[in-house]
Design a protein around this motif. Structure first.
Motif, PDB file in Angstrom:
ATOM      1  N   ILE A 452     -16.536  26.530  52.575  1.00  0.00           N
ATOM      2  CA  ILE A 452     -15.082  26.748  52.638  1.00  0.00           C
ATOM      3  C   ILE A 452     -14.559  26.349  54.019  1.00  0.00           C
ATOM      4  O   ILE A 452     -13.564  25.634  54.141  1.00  0.00           O
ATOM      5  CB  ILE A 452     -14.739  28.234  52.342  1.00  0.00           C
ATOM      6  N   VAL A 453     -15.282  26.766  55.050  1.00  0.00           N
ATOM      7  CA  VAL A 453     -14.834  26.467  56.414  1.00  0.00           C
ATOM      8  C   VAL A 453     -14.844  24.962  56.658  1.00  0.00           C
ATOM      9  O   VAL A 453     -13.903  24.393  57.218  1.00  0.00           O
ATOM     10  CB  VAL A 453     -15.708  27.197  57.456  1.00  0.00           C
ATOM     11  N   LYS A 454     -15.909  24.317  56.176  1.00  0.00           N
ATOM     12  CA  LYS A 454     -16.029  22.878  56.447  1.00  0.00           C
ATOM     13  C   LYS A 454     -15.041  22.038  55.627  1.00  0.00           C
ATOM     14  O   LYS A 454     -14.766  20.896  55.967  1.00  0.00           O
ATOM     15  CB  LYS A 454     -17.468  22.417  56.213  1.00  0.00           C
ATOM     16  N   ALA A 455     -14.536  22.641  54.551  1.00  0.00           N
ATOM     17  CA  ALA A 455     -13.556  21.916  53.723  1.00  0.00           C
ATOM     18  C   ALA A 455     -12.128  22.104  54.248  1.00  0.00           C
ATOM     19  O   ALA A 455     -11.202  21.447  53.782  1.00  0.00           O
ATOM     20  CB  ALA A 455     -13.641  22.397  52.284  1.00  0.00           C
ATOM     21  N   ALA A 456     -11.964  23.003  55.206  1.00  0.00           N
ATOM     22  CA  ALA A 456     -10.619  23.336  55.693  1.00  0.00           C
ATOM     23  C   ALA A 456     -10.014  22.153  56.474  1.00  0.00           C
ATOM     24  O   ALA A 456     -10.761  21.321  56.989  1.00  0.00           O
ATOM     25  CB  ALA A 456     -10.697  24.565  56.597  1.00  0.00           C
ATOM     26  N   PRO A 457      -8.682  22.088  56.562  1.00  0.00           N
ATOM     27  CA  PRO A 457      -7.726  23.004  55.943  1.00  0.00           C
ATOM     28  C   PRO A 457      -7.338  22.548  54.537  1.00  0.00           C
ATOM     29  O   PRO A 457      -7.387  21.355  54.246  1.00  0.00           O
ATOM     30  CB  PRO A 457      -6.519  22.893  56.880  1.00  0.00           C
ATOM     31  N   THR A 458      -6.977  23.515  53.706  1.00  0.00           N
ATOM     32  CA  THR A 458      -6.549  23.162  52.350  1.00  0.00           C
ATOM     33  C   THR A 458      -5.144  23.685  52.032  1.00  0.00           C
ATOM     34  O   THR A 458      -4.608  23.394  50.961  1.00  0.00           O
ATOM     35  CB  THR A 458      -7.535  23.722  51.303  1.00  0.00           C
ATOM     36  N   THR A 459      -4.552  24.447  52.964  1.00  0.00           N
ATOM     37  CA  THR A 459      -3.205  24.972  52.685  1.00  0.00           C
ATOM     38  C   THR A 459      -2.120  24.184  53.432  1.00  0.00           C
ATOM     39  O   THR A 459      -0.943  24.479  53.298  1.00  0.00           O
ATOM     40  CB  THR A 459      -3.092  26.448  53.112  1.00  0.00           C
ATOM     41  N   THR A 460      -2.535  23.234  54.213  1.00  0.00           N
ATOM     42  CA  THR A 460      -1.590  22.445  55.006  1.00  0.00           C
ATOM     43  C   THR A 460      -1.051  21.271  54.169  1.00  0.00           C
ATOM     44  O   THR A 460      -1.634  20.964  53.121  1.00  0.00           O
ATOM     45  CB  THR A 460      -2.319  21.899  56.258  1.00  0.00           C
ATOM     46  N   PRO A 461       0.013  20.622  54.621  1.00  0.00           N
ATOM     47  CA  PRO A 461       0.589  19.528  53.822  1.00  0.00           C
ATOM     48  C   PRO A 461      -0.419  18.440  53.471  1.00  0.00           C
ATOM     49  O   PRO A 461      -0.330  17.822  52.417  1.00  0.00           O
ATOM     50  CB  PRO A 461       1.684  18.974  54.726  1.00  0.00           C
ATOM     51  N   VAL A 462      -1.343  18.183  54.378  1.00  0.00           N
ATOM     52  CA  VAL A 462      -2.459  17.287  54.052  1.00  0.00           C
ATOM     53  C   VAL A 462      -3.752  18.020  54.376  1.00  0.00           C
ATOM     54  O   VAL A 462      -3.768  18.928  55.200  1.00  0.00           O
ATOM     55  CB  VAL A 462      -2.405  15.954  54.854  1.00  0.00           C
ATOM     56  N   HIS A 463      -4.820  17.644  53.698  1.00  0.00           N
ATOM     57  CA  HIS A 463      -6.128  18.236  54.011  1.00  0.00           C
ATOM     58  C   HIS A 463      -6.692  17.522  55.241  1.00  0.00           C
ATOM     59  O   HIS A 463      -5.964  16.826  55.932  1.00  0.00           O
ATOM     60  CB  HIS A 463      -7.054  18.131  52.798  1.00  0.00           C
ATOM     61  N   ARG A 464      -8.003  17.679  55.476  1.00  0.00           N
ATOM     62  CA  ARG A 464      -8.504  17.166  56.752  1.00  0.00           C
ATOM     63  C   ARG A 464      -8.254  15.661  56.880  1.00  0.00           C
ATOM     64  O   ARG A 464      -8.618  14.879  56.013  1.00  0.00           O
ATOM     65  CB  ARG A 464      -9.978  17.497  56.955  1.00  0.00           C
ATOM     66  N   VAL A 465      -7.646  15.319  57.991  1.00  0.00           N
ATOM     67  CA  VAL A 465      -7.204  13.942  58.195  1.00  0.00           C
ATOM     68  C   VAL A 465      -8.370  13.086  58.680  1.00  0.00           C
ATOM     69  O   VAL A 465      -9.147  13.501  59.543  1.00  0.00           O
ATOM     70  CB  VAL A 465      -6.031  13.901  59.203  1.00  0.00           C
ATOM     71  N   ASP A 466      -8.482  11.900  58.121  1.00  0.00           N
ATOM     72  CA  ASP A 466      -9.563  10.989  58.470  1.00  0.00           C
ATOM     73  C   ASP A 466      -9.190  10.209  59.733  1.00  0.00           C
ATOM     74  O   ASP A 466      -8.608   9.133  59.662  1.00  0.00           O
ATOM     75  CB  ASP A 466      -9.813  10.038  57.289  1.00  0.00           C
ATOM     76  N   GLU A 467      -9.553  10.782  60.873  1.00  0.00           N
ATOM     77  CA  GLU A 467      -9.173  10.159  62.142  1.00  0.00           C
ATOM     78  C   GLU A 467     -10.029   8.932  62.448  1.00  0.00           C
ATOM     79  O   GLU A 467      -9.578   7.991  63.102  1.00  0.00           O
ATOM     80  CB  GLU A 467      -9.259  11.177  63.287  1.00  0.00           C
ATOM     81  N   ALA A 468     -11.250   8.946  61.951  1.00  0.00           N
ATOM     82  CA  ALA A 468     -12.125   7.789  62.186  1.00  0.00           C
ATOM     83  C   ALA A 468     -11.558   6.548  61.493  1.00  0.00           C
ATOM     84  O   ALA A 468     -11.519   5.452  62.071  1.00  0.00           O
ATOM     85  CB  ALA A 468     -13.521   8.087  61.663  1.00  0.00           C
ATOM     86  N   LYS A 469     -11.059   6.753  60.279  1.00  0.00           N
ATOM     87  CA  LYS A 469     -10.475   5.639  59.538  1.00  0.00           C
ATOM     88  C   LYS A 469      -9.224   5.119  60.249  1.00  0.00           C
ATOM     89  O   LYS A 469      -8.990   3.908  60.313  1.00  0.00           O
ATOM     90  CB  LYS A 469     -10.121   6.129  58.129  1.00  0.00           C
ATOM     91  N   ALA A 470      -8.453   6.042  60.794  1.00  0.00           N
ATOM     92  CA  ALA A 470      -7.227   5.639  61.500  1.00  0.00           C
ATOM     93  C   ALA A 470      -7.552   4.709  62.669  1.00  0.00           C
ATOM     94  O   ALA A 470      -6.819   3.760  62.951  1.00  0.00           O
ATOM     95  CB  ALA A 470      -6.481   6.868  62.001  1.00  0.00           C
ATOM     96  N   ALA A 471      -8.662   4.973  63.349  1.00  0.00           N
ATOM     97  CA  ALA A 471      -9.034   4.145  64.498  1.00  0.00           C
ATOM     98  C   ALA A 471      -9.691   2.841  64.062  1.00  0.00           C
ATOM     99  O   ALA A 471      -9.551   1.811  64.713  1.00  0.00           O
ATOM    100  CB  ALA A 471      -9.963   4.930  65.419  1.00  0.00           C
ATOM    101  N   LYS A 472     -10.409   2.904  62.932  1.00  0.00           N
ATOM    102  CA  LYS A 472     -11.143   1.739  62.454  1.00  0.00           C
ATOM    103  C   LYS A 472     -10.213   0.701  61.818  1.00  0.00           C
ATOM    104  O   LYS A 472     -10.379  -0.505  62.008  1.00  0.00           O
ATOM    105  CB  LYS A 472     -12.181   2.198  61.427  1.00  0.00           C
TER     106      LYS A 472
END
Lengths: 482, 456
Positions: A452-472
């Motif tokens: 559950i912790v590693k899947a967070a956040p799930t209540t925010t407008p978006v779930h965990r943002v893929d920052e690596a993809k943004a840079a790549k």
């Protein structure tokens, strides 16, 4: 306690809200055609109702200090009094040009003069400049002053800036930009400046030693007078990074500790809002021997009249256009007047109390370890290494899970010398109830199912943002979308 | 209780005052002083010599008195520019900027809790890229002047060359700030003179002096005298032929009508963005615009916002390319900038979207036409002449040949501020004044100005 919960909208980009957007306009008579725009403009053409809803939706997907607890370490996210906002919006402050004749800007000049005096008293410095736009620019200004000072004394070889390994990232970046060579010294097992290492590091090449006190671990450098002696004996100057000034107002002063230069962050210690990234203000104060090098113009007073003086031959010149970020300075002045010397002192006392209370309660759960000594100032750093070892929960996972509970996470992974660091600065404007809630949430996370912790956040407008993809695969404008 | 209660209304901002004893007990200490035992006693402040706190009502009165010591644009016409200008700000801008979800947030390190601001900054970058004609833009620098410093540093990083050319006719403040930004890297600033007749860059001088050590050439368009460069294509060619970077300073409100720097081959575009929805505010807070080509992305200073997805594949925004920045790369960062001018960039976003393409064109046209109208009426008066021949935007230079020593003082007597005397910084421009006229000046403002000038 009722916690913040973000609204969620699939809010389109402005460009996708508008029906048609490309426009080429007819030529103007006044200008030769060769000067006129040929490329189409592609700004969205929208009505005001659509725009209000768009930006309102965006605002409702953004967490501010008014939304909930925001204990970002070294950022001093304290409440921003509303009166400051009201006054800075007054037309007689907003609609004034910096080149107006002196008699028409007496109010603004007096505000600047007074803020300089307050800062000088609080820091134990002689003179201030309000020009730097942010803390990092304050550092850069201070380093240019140091360079000018050493060169005026014929010390052209002083090209080294010494830093502890706990320094904010801006310190080494500012030093490099100002043309200095970096010398980093490691901290003691106590998390403080290693004086033996400092003694080895100083030499006739030392220009400046930059230090935050309390340091980024929230620990007060009790040996500061000895540190100052070492640096001064070698002919160096001592620079105070004021990011952590909220711990010591009315309690002790950098000037008395032996610092030659300071910067303070009005957008931290003096409660002006961070504006989603800025504007800030990073005034720089100096002792008498550095005064003549300060940027121009200086705000001066004679017989109750205020004026701008450029009459400083040794000045380094200018660092930012005009006189600094005036509305930020004005808001800080409102805050100073509201608080008074006694209120500012109390603010630091309670900021320290809140941090120590939070630290005490938080570390009752063994998931959060406290490296180094116990007594902290306005912030503290814990390591969540036990959670990583036992459940593979990283500091980043904890940060993201906190968002699900409607509070803002602390600064994570800083300072670099602490593994799985959570750097927490509650400030004096948080109630005991919100501190207790924050502790409860962190304790609860420690007991939660790691998935559950590693899947967070799930209540925010978006779930965990893929920052690596943004840079790549950088997509930095709406035209860059595929 | 520990100590006595602070005065004024500071209590409103320190909620735990009545719980101090309980919290101390929980920690296991009995006084607040015990939390400060790590400060050596000889360094402790006994009492700070500052006034006591005041009530909101008292503070408001004090500030009202100070505000009255200022005279604002709406109380007297001001024709000053030279870096910041008065423009109309639609009510929408302050309404959106007043949302405390925006203004009370920090730099959006936690993307999931900051989608609103991040999306707005992505929109800002997109619109700045569009109006400047560039591929990418960052999420703001401090101001247009420090943006020049950063552009010079970036040119140096990219080309590894150490000379940077600027026009001789830039403001002394800009020159001073630039010097301070580049000195540490050993970059030399050299100046290209301007043609005395036109106020334009001396292209022949540039052709003659530019060489293989030139990192970049900075051209302002419109320049400090308000004039658009005529031979911008030739300048660009000279610069790129030598492998140097072409840095262009723009006025964003002119970009609806004139060619964008991207159209004439700029490598880096900078500018002061105050005119995009931000008050003059005594010269700050300002907004540093910084746009460039995608191939230079890794050299860019400051925050950059990117579009990506979340782990469910939903579109999302975050700060990106952070390995360029000080909090990661420390001493090897592309810049030391951390705090920027986010809220001013938000104002620009709201403002530009309110204008739309048509609005940006109209406001540019209005500024230009209004400035021409006023200039023509001024030079119709006998002691005034236009100094430069070139086409200008909303600022222009006039020469005063009358007997009075200080034109400014005469104007001030009539309740008018401006123009700005250029002589202190350009000794060759004796009795020359820089006037700024925008869409905000009313017919009445202009009548007041002309009446005052008639008596000069």
């Amino acid at each position: 306690m009722c916690m913040y919960h973000s609204a969620t909208f699939d809010e389109p980009l402005l460009v996708d809200l508008a029906c048609s957007s490309e426009k080429v306009f007819k030529k103007m008579e006044k200008l030769p055609p060769s000067l006129q725009r040929k490329q189409p403009l592609k700004l969205p053409d929208l009505d005001e109702t659509q725009l209000v809803r768009h930006f309102l939706h965006l605002s409702q997907m953004n967490f501010g200090i008014d939304s909930g607890m925001y204990p970002l370490g070294s950022c001093t996210m304290k409440y921003n009094p509303k009166l400051s906002e009201t006054i800075s919006g007054w037309e007689q402050f907003q609609c004034v040009h910096p080149y107006q004749e002196g008699s028409t800007i007496q109010g603004s000049l007096e505000v600047m003069y007074e803020v300089e005096r307050w800062l000088a008293t609080l820091t134990g410095m002689e003179q201030f400049t309000l020009q730097p736009a942010a803390g990092a620019q304050g550092e850069f200004t201070g380093l240019l002053l140091a360079k000018a000072y050493h060169e005026a004394h014929g010390d052209f070889q002083r090209k080294e800036v010494i830093l502890p390994d706990t320094a904010h990232g801006t310190n080494p970046a500012s030093a490099t930009m100002a043309g200095f060579k970096l010398v980093e010294i490691s901290s003691t097992a106590e998390g403080t400046v290693n004086i033996d290492e400092l003694e080895k590091a100083v030499s006739e090449n030392t220009a400046v030693f930059m230090l935050t006190n309390p340091n980024t671990l929230g620990i007060f450098e009790s040996d500061i007078q000895q540190i100052a002696r070492v640096v001064h004996k070698a002919g160096g100057l001592l620079y105070y990074d004021g990011a952590n000034m909220n711990a010591i107002m009315g309690k002790t002063r950098p000037g008395d500790m032996g610092f030659d230069m300071v910067h303070v962050n009005l957008h931290k210690t003096f409660s002006t809002p961070h504006g989603g990234g800025g504007p800030g203000s990073g005034p720089v104060g100096v002792k008498q021997r550095l005064e003549s090098f300060l940027p121009v113009p200086r705000v001066e007073e004679h017989n109750g009249e205020y004026f701008l003086s450029y009459d400083y031959e040794q000045s380094i010149g200018k660092i930012k256009s005009f006189y600094g970020n005036f509305p930020v300075i004005l808001k800080a002045y409102v805050y100073m007047l509201l608080m008074g010397g006694d209120g500012l002192t109390r603010a630091s006392e309670v900021a320290v109390l809140n941090a120590n209370y939070l630290k005490h309660r938080l570390t009752q759960n063994k998931a959060y370890e406290l490296p180094f000594r116990t007594l902290r100032k306005h912030e503290f750093v814990v390591s969540s290494q036990p959670l990583k070892a036992q459940k593979d929960i990283k500091a980043l996972d904890i940060a993201k899970r906190l968002l699900d509970y409607g509070v803002h996470p602390p600064t994570v992974y800083f300072p670099l010398i602490v593994k799985e660091a959570l750097m927490i600065e509650p400030t004096e404007t948080e109630s005991k109830a919100s501190l207790d809630t924050y502790v409860q949430i962190l304790h609860k996370i420690a007991e939660e199912d790691p998935d559950i912790v590693k899947a967070a956040p799930t209540t925010t407008p978006v779930h965990r943002v893929d920052e690596a993809k943004a840079a790549k695969e950088p997509i930095l404008t709406w035209d860059m979308r595929k | 209780m520990n100590g006595c209660l602070p005065t004024g209304e500071s209590m409103k901002f320190i909620p735990n005052e009545c719980l101090i004893d309980e919290m101390l007990k929980e920690i296991g200490v009995s006084t607040i002083d015990e939390l400060f035992t790590d400060i050596p006693s000889n360094l402790k402040v006994k009492q700070i010599p500052l006034p006591k706190g005041k009530t909101q009502q008292e503070v408001e009165q004090i500030l009202r008195r100070l505000a009255q010591k200022n005279t604002s644009f709406h109380q007297m016409p001001i024709f000053l520019g030279g870096g910041v200008q008065f423009h109309y700000i639609p009510a929408l801008v302050s309404s959106i900027l007043g949302r405390s979800e925006f203004f009370s947030s920090y730099t959006p390190y936690q993307a999931e809790a900051s989608q609103g601001f991040l999306q707005a900054m992505f929109e800002y970058q997109s619109m700045i890229a569009n109006i400047t004609g560039m591929e990418i833009a960052n999420a703001s620098l401090y101001d247009g002047v420090t943006a020049l410093g950063e552009a010079a540093l970036m040119s140096y990083r990219i080309t590894k060359r150490s000379t940077f050319y600027i026009p001789q006719n830039i403001s002394w403040e800009k020159r001073s700030i630039l010097q301070n930004y580049v000195r540490g890297q050993g970059i030399f600033i050299k100046e290209v003179p301007y043609e005395k007749k036109t106020g334009l860059v001396d292209l022949h001088f540039l052709e003659k002096h530019i060489n293989e050590d030139t990192a970049g050439v900075y051209i302002e368009n419109p320049n400090y005298f308000g004039i658009f460069e005529q031979e911008i294509n030739q300048i660009q060619k000279v610069v790129s032929d030598h492998g140097s970077l072409f840095v262009v300073g723009t006025h964003p409100l002119s970009l609806g009508i004139v060619r964008s720097p991207g159209e004439y081959g700029a490598d880096i575009v900078i500018g002061e963005g105050q005119s995009l929805g931000n008050p003059v505010d005594f010269g700050g807070s300002t907004l540093g615009i910084f746009a460039t080509k995608q191939k230079y992305l890794r050299h860019l200073p400051g925050r950059i916002i990117g579009m990506t997805t979340d782990n469910q594949g939903k579109p999302a925004f975050c700060m990106t390319m952070q390995t360029r920045e000080q909090h990661i790369r420390r001493g090897r960062a592309t810049s030391n900038i951390c705090t920027n001018e986010g809220l001013n960039a938000l104002a620009a976003t709201v403002y530009l979207s309110w204008l739309g393409s048509n609005g940006l064109y109209q406001v540019g046209k209005r500024n230009l036409e209004r400035a021409y109208e006023v200039k023509e009426r001024i030079i119709a008066l006998s002691p005034f002449t236009s100094v430069f021949q070139g086409d200008h935007f909303n600022e222009f230079v006039v020469h005063y040949s009358g007997e009075k020593k200080h034109l400014q003082q005469i104007l001030q007597k009539h309740g008018v501020q401006g123009g700005l005397p250029l002589e202190p910084w350009f000794p060759e421009l004796k009795k020359c004044y820089l006037f700024c006229v925008t869409e905000l000046h009313t017919d009445k403002d202009i009548e007041v100005l002309l009446k005052a000038l008639k008596e000069a």
